[in-house]
Design a protein around this motif. Structure first.
Motif, mmCIF file in Angstrom:
data_model
loop_
_atom_site.group_PDB
_atom_site.id
_atom_site.type_symbol
_atom_site.label_atom_id
_atom_site.label_comp_id
_atom_site.label_asym_id
_atom_site.label_seq_id
_atom_site.Cartn_x
_atom_site.Cartn_y
_atom_site.Cartn_z
ATOM 1 N N VAL A 77 0.933 -1.351 0.000
ATOM 2 C CA VAL A 77 0.013 -0.084 0.182
ATOM 3 C C VAL A 77 0.765 1.164 -0.075
ATOM 4 O O VAL A 77 0.491 2.106 -0.604
ATOM 5 N N ILE B 45 1.061 4.230 -3.047
ATOM 6 C CA ILE B 45 0.609 5.443 -2.534
ATOM 7 C C ILE B 45 2.054 6.299 -3.323
ATOM 8 O O ILE B 45 1.819 7.532 -3.983
ATOM 9 N N THR C 47 -14.014 2.129 12.594
ATOM 10 C CA THR C 47 -13.541 3.375 12.449
ATOM 11 C C THR C 47 -11.831 3.739 12.696
ATOM 12 O O THR C 47 -11.310 4.316 11.838
ATOM 13 N N MET D 109 -9.613 1.759 10.291
ATOM 14 C CA MET D 109 -9.762 2.224 8.905
ATOM 15 C C MET D 109 -9.010 3.311 8.695
ATOM 16 O O MET D 109 -8.184 3.666 7.889
ATOM 17 N N GLY D 110 -8.913 4.239 9.909
ATOM 18 C CA GLY D 110 -8.251 5.466 10.133
ATOM 19 C C GLY D 110 -6.783 5.331 9.998
ATOM 20 O O GLY D 110 -5.803 5.846 9.342
ATOM 21 N N PHE E 158 -5.434 2.208 8.632
ATOM 22 C CA PHE E 158 -5.018 1.947 7.523
ATOM 23 C C PHE E 158 -4.935 3.091 6.057
ATOM 24 O O PHE E 158 -4.062 2.998 5.258
ATOM 25 N N ILE E 159 -5.746 4.352 6.426
ATOM 26 C CA ILE E 159 -5.542 5.376 5.478
ATOM 27 C C ILE E 159 -4.355 6.361 5.711
ATOM 28 O O ILE E 159 -3.575 6.694 5.145
ATOM 29 N N LEU E 160 -4.253 6.463 7.185
ATOM 30 C CA LEU E 160 -3.387 7.471 7.728
ATOM 31 C C LEU E 160 -1.833 7.090 7.673
ATOM 32 O O LEU E 160 -0.979 7.668 7.216
ATOM 33 N N ILE F 172 0.097 7.079 4.387
ATOM 34 C CA ILE F 172 0.328 8.644 4.073
ATOM 35 C C ILE F 172 1.265 9.160 4.666
ATOM 36 O O ILE F 172 2.275 9.776 4.306
#
Length: 436
Positions: free
Chosen positions: A68, A72, A156, A159-160, A162-164, A167
């Motif tokens: 991932v 990105i 929540t 998932m936060g 996973f996304i943050l 990045i």
């Protein structure tokens, strides 16, 4: 000073009241207390075993996570830089870094071509979720949190992450590239070059410390004070960088290891590095917990060391206060309020409250946010909550039964014992907890 004097100071002397001592001495004694308690908790809770379990989960999840991150990075157009950043992170494990990068590139190629796309995504989500879940369980074990995140907050929060997380890694590598570029451009400047070089040297320590501080604050399902996480995070970050330097400067030993195991040596060495890293992380979390909860260690006895009779008395006292507050229609007690009113140490109070919840005698009421403070109310009609009912609940706790050989027992005597015990419980049922 004899060995006995040192032992007595460790067991008794260091735990005395030193409020009349100078501040510098109090600070040194408090630091030693914290270190001793952290080491004791780290060993008794078997954090090394947790580090081994997290090592296994990390090995399963590292390739999907990096896939991932690399995807990105390619979207931003600097996949080569992210690979270089990863090699720098694993500079002590160059063979493992190259192998993992090869796995990640292969993973991305297969995903892009559509081969086993669905299975790959499911496996990625499962491995990453299990890693985060195991980290949360390890931290909750350290913080003695019995209540996990709710399903909504689990979804929540995860998932936060996973996304943050990817990045943040990409942005961090971008900052590293920027600082490296500035460093190369200021080599000829006498004023700025030393400052930039110092910034470049301390940046890995700062970034690693920030990662540990964030873990210690956000991962446990309990409110962690930031001031209690700063020093443990900094110490863990410095220890991690020290581990990197140790591995880099022990290449002679690694070379001899390679001569024995060949190319297979990269895997056990990488696993050892990961396990030591997790041990450092968990020790820092234990230090963070000790720093925030030094007050509860004034009473250093574990709950299993308390006699059953005294444990029952404390349970009656806590239940009595909860029932009285409920009967008056006032706001329910928190664990801290119960501690202050009963003078029972907070750690013992919390363990007794968890037991009373398991017995179905009280309910815990809390919000969905981890910063919310839980309150406790009776789970049954207070006109039925008696001393005898509490004793009976404790005595009948558990499900396991064993068929005993009673063929040679004196049944008349046994029946008398059982009858007298039943009469005792019946008499105790006449005393309501709210009336104590």
């Amino acid at each position: 000073m004899t060995i006995k004097d040192i032992t007595d100071f460790y067991k008794v002397g260091i735990w005395r009241d030193y409020s009349n001592k100078p501040q510098s001495q109090r600070l040194i004694i408090a630091s030693f207390r914290m270190l001793i308690l952290t080491i004791e908790s780290f060993t008794t809770k078997r954090m090394i075993n947790n580090a081994a379990a997290l090592t296994y989960s990390t090995l399963l999840a590292i390739v999907p996570i990096l896939a991932v991150v690399f995807a990105i990075a390619r979207g931003f157009g600097y996949n080569k830089y992210i690979e270089e950043w990863f090699r720098n992170v694993l500079s002590s494990q160059p063979q493992a870094a190259e192998t993992i990068i090869g796995f990640v590139n292969s993973y991305l190629i297969h995903t892009k071509s559509g081969i086993i796309l669905g299975i790959g995504l499911v496996f990625m989500l499962w491995t990453v979720t299990m890693l985060i879940r195991n980290i949360e369980l390890a931290f909750n074990n350290i913080w003695q949190v019995k209540k996990p995140r709710s399903f909504f907050r689990t979804v929540t929060d995860y998932m936060g992450m996973f996304i943050l997380a990817p990045i943040i890694i990409v942005v961090t590598s971008g900052i590293s590239i920027f600082v490296a570029t500035v460093t190369s451009q200021t080599e000829g400047m006498e004023l700025f070059a030393p400052m930039v070089r110092i910034l470049w040297d301390i940046m890995p320590f700062v970034l690693m410390s920030a990662i540990f501080i964030a873990l210690y604050v956000f991962m446990p399902n309990i409110r962690v004070k930031l001031k209690c996480a700063i020093w443990p995070g900094v110490l863990a970050g410095v220890a991690m960088q020290g581990l990197q330097l140790f591995y880099i400067h022990s290449q002679i030993w690694v070379s001899s290891y390679n001569a024995i195991y060949g190319s297979f040596a990269a895997l056990p060495l990488f696993m050892l590095w990961v396990q030591i890293s997790w041990s450092i992380c968990l020790f820092g979390a234990e230090l963070c917990y000790t720093s925030q909860n030094m007050e509860e260690y004034a009473f250093r006895t574990e709950t299993y060391e308390i006699s059953p009779r005294y444990r029952m008395i404390m349970s009656m006292l806590i239940m009595s206060m909860i029932c009285k507050r409920f009967e008056k229609g006032e706001s329910p007690y928190t664990a801290l309020e119960l501690k202050l009113n009963t003078n029972i140490p907070i750690r013992i109070t919390q363990n007794i409250l968890y037991e009373l919840i398991d017995l179905g005698l009280i309910n815990e009421i809390s919000g969905d946010e981890k910063g919310d403070v839980s309150v406790y109310q009776p789970a049954q009609d207070i006109s039925r909550l008696s001393v005898g009912r509490l004793i009976d609940k404790y005595e009948t706790k558990g499900k396991w039964e064993l068929k005993l050989n009673m063929s040679e027992a004196n049944h008349e005597k046994w029946n008398k014992v059982i009858a007298e015990h039943s009469a005792y419980l019946k008499k105790q049922r006449e005393i309501l907890l709210k009336d104590l």
